[in-house]
Design a protein around this motif. Structure first.
Motif, PDB file in Angstrom:
ATOM      1  N   UNK A  79       9.997   0.560  -2.610  1.00 29.63           N
ATOM      2  CA  UNK A  79       9.046   1.293  -1.774  1.00 29.63           C
ATOM      3  C   UNK A  79       7.880   0.353  -1.525  1.00 29.63           C
ATOM      4  N   UNK A  80       7.762  -0.066  -0.305  1.00 30.45           N
ATOM      5  CA  UNK A  80       6.690  -0.979   0.069  1.00 30.45           C
ATOM      6  C   UNK A  80       5.594  -0.166   0.752  1.00 30.45           C
ATOM      7  N   UNK A  81       4.445  -0.158   0.140  1.00 32.29           N
ATOM      8  CA  UNK A  81       3.340   0.680   0.596  1.00 32.29           C
ATOM      9  C   UNK A  81       2.203  -0.198   1.088  1.00 32.29           C
ATOM     10  N   UNK A  82       1.721   0.080   2.263  1.00 28.72           N
ATOM     11  CA  UNK A  82       0.616  -0.666   2.835  1.00 28.72           C
ATOM     12  C   UNK A  82      -0.489   0.295   3.253  1.00 28.72           C
ATOM     13  N   UNK A  83      -1.654  -0.276   3.532  1.00 28.76           N
ATOM     14  CA  UNK A  83      -2.805   0.530   3.963  1.00 28.76           C
ATOM     15  C   UNK A  83      -2.991   1.741   3.063  1.00 28.76           C
ATOM     16  N   UNK A  84      -2.970   1.497   1.788  1.00 28.65           N
ATOM     17  CA  UNK A  84      -3.035   2.594   0.823  1.00 28.65           C
ATOM     18  C   UNK A  84      -4.388   3.293   0.879  1.00 28.65           C
ATOM     19  N   UNK A  85      -4.336   4.596   0.651  1.00 26.17           N
ATOM     20  CA  UNK A  85      -5.518   5.443   0.691  1.00 26.17           C
ATOM     21  C   UNK A  85      -5.706   6.112  -0.672  1.00 26.17           C
ATOM     22  N   UNK A  86      -6.914   6.515  -0.993  1.00 26.74           N
ATOM     23  CA  UNK A  86      -7.113   7.221  -2.273  1.00 26.74           C
ATOM     24  C   UNK A  86      -6.205   8.441  -2.422  1.00 26.74           C
ATOM     25  N   UNK A  87      -5.902   9.095  -1.328  1.00 27.92           N
ATOM     26  CA  UNK A  87      -5.023  10.270  -1.419  1.00 27.92           C
ATOM     27  C   UNK A  87      -3.565   9.907  -1.708  1.00 27.92           C
ATOM     28  N   UNK A  88      -3.235   8.623  -1.707  1.00 29.22           N
ATOM     29  CA  UNK A  88      -1.899   8.197  -2.121  1.00 29.22           C
ATOM     30  C   UNK A  88      -1.783   8.119  -3.641  1.00 29.22           C
TER      31      UNK A  88
END
Length: 120
Positions: A79-88
């Motif tokens: 799982x490649x996650x970008x532009x992560x946000x606090x709600x993630x």
């Protein structure tokens, strides 16, 4: 058969993180593999799933930021996650539908959760 997930941790908002999940054991075939996440007191929600042929079903909110590559030779899904946000910020779980050696149908297996914390 077991799934082991790796790669959680802390990251700043806007950053990226890659999770991996590897299946091991007496495996005949792995059908679909996927990632979910669950916050305390909430339902576990689908992020994305990928079939052995590469077809992907992803939540609308994940499209464009999260991708789910898979390496069939390694029995591994990422799982490649970008532009992560606090709600993630969440506990992330992998799942796979696996046909064990000698079996005719697949069973659902879950990996242990891995925590992702996104700070603002």
């Amino acid at each position: 058969v077991q799934l082991q997930a790796f790669g959680g941790g802390q990251v700043q908002a806007g950053g990226s993180l890659r999770l991996s999940c590897t299946a091991s054991g007496t495996i005949f075939r792995i059908n679909s593999m996927g990632w979910y996440r669950q916050a305390p007191g909430e339902r576990r929600e689908l992020i994305a799933r990928i079939t052995s042929g590469g077809s992907i079903n992803a939540a609308d909110w994940a499209k464009g930021r999260f991708t789910i590559p898979r390496d069939n030779a390694k029995n591994t899904v990422y799982l490649e996650m970008t532009s992560l946000k606090p709600e993630d910020t969440n506990v992330y779980y992998c799942n796979a539908d696996i046909v064990r050696s000698g079996a005719y149908v697949g069973s659902s297996y879950w990996g242990q959760g891995t925590e992702v914390t996104v700070s603002s």
